[in-house]
Scaffold this motif. Structure first.
Motif, short mmCIF file in Angstrom:
data_model
loop_
_atom_site.label_atom_id
_atom_site.label_comp_id
_atom_site.label_asym_id
_atom_site.label_seq_id
_atom_site.Cartn_x
_atom_site.Cartn_y
_atom_site.Cartn_z
N LEU A 54 1.01 -1.43 0.07
CA LEU A 54 0.10 0.04 0.11
C LEU A 54 0.89 0.68 -0.15
CD1 LEU A 54 -2.82 0.80 0.15
CD2 LEU A 54 -2.73 1.39 2.58
N VAL A 55 2.10 1.05 0.40
CA VAL A 55 2.94 2.41 0.36
C VAL A 55 3.41 2.43 -0.59
CG1 VAL A 55 4.77 3.50 1.83
CG2 VAL A 55 3.43 2.52 3.38
N CYS A 56 3.90 1.47 -1.51
CA CYS A 56 4.53 1.87 -2.18
C CYS A 56 3.52 2.27 -3.58
CB CYS A 56 4.76 0.57 -2.87
SG CYS A 56 6.47 -0.58 -1.97
N TRP A 57 2.22 1.25 -3.31
CA TRP A 57 1.09 1.72 -4.33
C TRP A 57 0.83 3.14 -4.21
CZ3 TRP A 57 -4.07 3.69 -3.89
CH2 TRP A 57 -4.45 4.27 -4.92
N VAL A 58 0.59 3.95 -2.92
CA VAL A 58 0.62 5.53 -2.61
C VAL A 58 1.39 6.29 -3.22
CG1 VAL A 58 0.45 7.11 -1.05
CG2 VAL A 58 -0.27 5.39 -0.31
N PHE A 59 2.45 6.24 -3.95
CA PHE A 59 3.73 6.75 -4.28
C PHE A 59 3.85 6.56 -5.53
CE2 PHE A 59 5.06 6.80 0.29
CZ PHE A 59 5.21 8.59 0.11
N PRO A 143 10.83 3.32 7.89
CA PRO A 143 12.49 2.70 7.42
C PRO A 143 11.85 1.69 7.71
CG PRO A 143 11.46 3.81 10.01
CD PRO A 143 10.57 3.72 9.77
N ALA A 144 11.65 0.57 7.21
CA ALA A 144 11.57 -0.73 6.76
C ALA A 144 11.06 -0.96 5.20
CB ALA A 144 10.06 -1.79 7.40
N SER A 145 10.47 0.39 5.11
CA SER A 145 10.01 0.47 2.81
C SER A 145 11.43 1.24 2.51
CB SER A 145 9.08 0.73 3.08
OG SER A 145 7.75 0.09 3.84
N LYS A 146 11.99 1.78 2.76
CA LYS A 146 12.98 2.27 2.71
C LYS A 146 14.85 1.79 1.66
CE LYS A 146 11.18 6.14 4.86
NZ LYS A 146 11.70 7.03 6.00
N ARG A 165 10.37 7.79 -4.74
CA ARG A 165 10.09 7.78 -5.53
C ARG A 165 9.96 5.58 -4.96
NH1 ARG A 165 13.66 5.12 -9.29
NH2 ARG A 165 15.40 5.98 -8.56
N VAL A 166 9.46 5.25 -5.81
CA VAL A 166 9.54 3.62 -5.53
C VAL A 166 10.35 2.42 -6.70
CG1 VAL A 166 7.27 1.62 -5.51
CG2 VAL A 166 6.42 3.69 -5.48
N THR A 167 11.62 2.10 -6.06
CA THR A 167 12.20 1.40 -6.67
C THR A 167 11.79 -0.03 -6.95
OG1 THR A 167 13.86 0.76 -4.57
CG2 THR A 167 13.42 2.88 -6.45
N GLY A 168 13.01 -0.66 -7.52
CA GLY A 168 12.96 -1.72 -7.93
C GLY A 168 11.89 -2.70 -6.94
N LEU A 169 12.05 -4.02 -6.65
CA LEU A 169 10.74 -4.95 -5.88
C LEU A 169 9.50 -3.89 -5.62
CD1 LEU A 169 12.68 -7.02 -4.43
CD2 LEU A 169 10.97 -7.34 -6.49
N GLY A 170 9.52 -2.14 -5.34
CA GLY A 170 8.54 -1.96 -4.62
C GLY A 170 7.79 -1.53 -5.58
#
Length: 530
Positions: A54-59, A143-146, A165-170
């Protein structure tokens, strides 16, 4: 905030409430550092994969919407408004349905709706704080997402606070969730895929929860998160975050292979440290896992040390509050009256020097220490922790005797594990490392139990507490629980402290591993190898 150093003696302001906290001896940070080294990138509240998605999707979605709208330079207000809306909808749904792991914001009270049942979707309206109840907050999934220290899904944008910015597997997590959210095109278009301020009804939140509840992991999410969390190729490599996580999880899985039935977290924790199966039979572990097993055992012994010492501070407070004993000499006398050397396997030994020598004789290496525990020649540290906690909850003062025994066992471990120099010295003298504890206790020589206990109270508990409180004084809030008056020690609290064992991230790691398909879990929250 500017804090001015005092230029003359002064009285502290009167206390207005109970002195709450979790670290009155300054020992906690060392334990946290050891946990972060063993299981990096996650914390004790990141129980689910879905909030990461969800955090990745938001950005990811925000930039997609900005591009479609021709908004080349969005403001902090723009991103916050969009993110808050999604988070409010998610936690609102969780508050009406969720009974499992932790999700931030579920305690927020909904604001008053409009006459037609519509609710605003901002943190301000829901009285939520960005710093504590947001998914991206430091306490939660931020912190766990970055990248750098987390799982590598989000990269902060330089000079753009609040933007990532969403990266890689995110990206894979975001894309998988987006495809799933589109299954309800009406809600997706009206509430999610827009930059305009919107409101929602209670029914909207209920319907959305049925779509994005965290117990409904998509296969694409599972595959992406599995790759971020664990890698077979990294097992044994403790130089990187993925290698450390993978090796610790591999140690847990190795224990599961020696279980005849699904194992709960507490059993896995102990098995990882002592290499013993459910039937009580010791097993060997691969060479690649031995350094991690040793570090894991060192962490558990540090947990025992910390609990033992913090409980002695609480015991000291009890003696002041309940028994009006204000002198450490009288406290030591009270302690020694109840000490039974025979019951604690020391027979007629009366000096600390002889007690430590007896324990040291049982093992001269970590392997030997583990064998001595499994053969019941040394106390099991996990059983000792459980006994201290049980007696403490019952307010039985004899928990102090087991806490003293816990310190002696920690001293013996520091001697047996002398090769683990770095981990034994973590925290140094200021945070009473295992190495510092051993040096101090061995230095007592041929002192009696009463004399040794008085020294521990004065030099390791009370003085340590004063030092910790003074170092953390911020000019406003004092953290002293004790004070030295003309009549002796006085308690500055109305009830004694209630220490707990710090969570070690293992439950979170196993939960995420189960959701990723690396291991399996049943409804009783027990785990086994797939």
């Amino acid at each position: 905030m500017t804090i001015h150093s005092p230029d003359r003696p002064f009285f502290l302001p009167p206390r207005s409430d109970e002195n709450n906290g979790v670290d009155f001896l300054g020992l906690r940070q060392t334990n946290l550092d050891m946990m972060a080294d063993m299981i990096p990138s996650i914390n004790n509240v990141t129980d689910y994969i879905r909030p990461f998605s969800l955090v990745c999707w938001v950005f990811w979605k925000f930039y997609d919407l900005c591009s479609a709208a021709g908004l080349e330079d969005p403001s902090r207000e723009d991103i916050d408004r969009f993110r808050e809306r999604i988070e409010v909808l998610f936690s609102w749904g969780a508050s009406m349905h969720h009974n499992g792991g932790r999700i931030p914001g579920t305690g927020a009270v909904p604001p008053a709706p409009t006459p037609d049942g519509q609710y605003p979707l901002t943190f301000s309206d829901w009285k939520r704080l960005q710093s504590s109840t947001s998914l991206i907050a430091a306490l939660w999934y931020g912190p766990a997402s970055k990248i750098v220290t987390g799982l590598g899904f989000l990269m902060p944008l330089a000079g753009k606070t609040g933007f990532f910015r969403v990266t890689g597997l995110g990206i894979h997590l975001a894309e998988a969730l987006d495809a799933h959210l589109r299954s309800n095109e009406e809600l997706y278009s009206r509430l999610l895929a827009t930059l305009a301020p919107v409101t929602a009804s209670r029914e909207d939140a209920v319907t959305l929860w049925q779509t994005w509840a965290p117990d409904q992991i998509l296969e694409a999410e599972r595959v992406a998160f599995h790759s971020a969390l664990f890698s077979d190729k990294e097992i044994g490599d403790r130089n990187g975050l993925l290698g450390k996580r993978s090796t610790t999880l591999a140690l847990a899985i190795h224990h599961m292979r020696h279980c005849t039935s699904p194992a709960h977290v507490a059993e896995i924790r102990q098995g990882m440290a002592l290499s013993i199966g459910q039937d009580g039979t010791s097993y060997t572990i691969p060479e690649t896992l031995i350094p991690t097993r040793n570090s894991w055992l060192t962490l558990q012994m540090r947990q025992l040390q910390r609990l033992s010492m913090e409980c002695l501070l609480s015991w000291c407070e009890d003696r002041i509050l309940a028994d009006r004993i204000n002198e450490t000499s009288a406290m030591a006398a009270r302690f020694s009256q109840g000490w039974d050397g025979t019951e604690n396997r020391f027979g007629d030994l009366t000096t600390v020097e002889d007690m430590i020598a007896l324990l040291d004789a049982q093992a001269d290496s970590i392997e030997g220490f583990i064998a001595a525990i499994n053969e019941e020649r040394l106390e099991n540290p996990f059983d000792l922790i459980a006994t201290i906690q049980q007696l403490f909850r019952a307010r039985d003062p004899s928990f102090a005797h087991y806490a003293f025994l816990g310190m002696l066992l920690s001293v013996a471990y520091a001697g047996a594990a002398a090769s683990e120099t770095n981990s034994l010295r973590l925290g140094g003298a200021p945070r009473l490392s295992l190495d510092s504890l051993r040096r101090s206790m061995v230095g007592l020589g041929a002192t009696s139990v009463r004399e040794a206990f008085q020294y521990i109270l004065e030099a390791m508990i009370i003085s340590q507490h004063f030092s910790t409180a003074v170092n953390r004084f911020d000019g406003r809030n004092q953290r002293l629980r004790l004070a030295i008056e003309e009549t002796g020690l006085e308690a500055m609290v109305g009830k004694s402290w209630e220490p707990t064992v710090t969570e070690d991230r293992l439950p979170t790691l196993l939960s995420l591993a189960a959701q990723s398909g690396i291991i399996a879990r049943n409804e009783q929250n027990a785990f086994w190898e797939v």
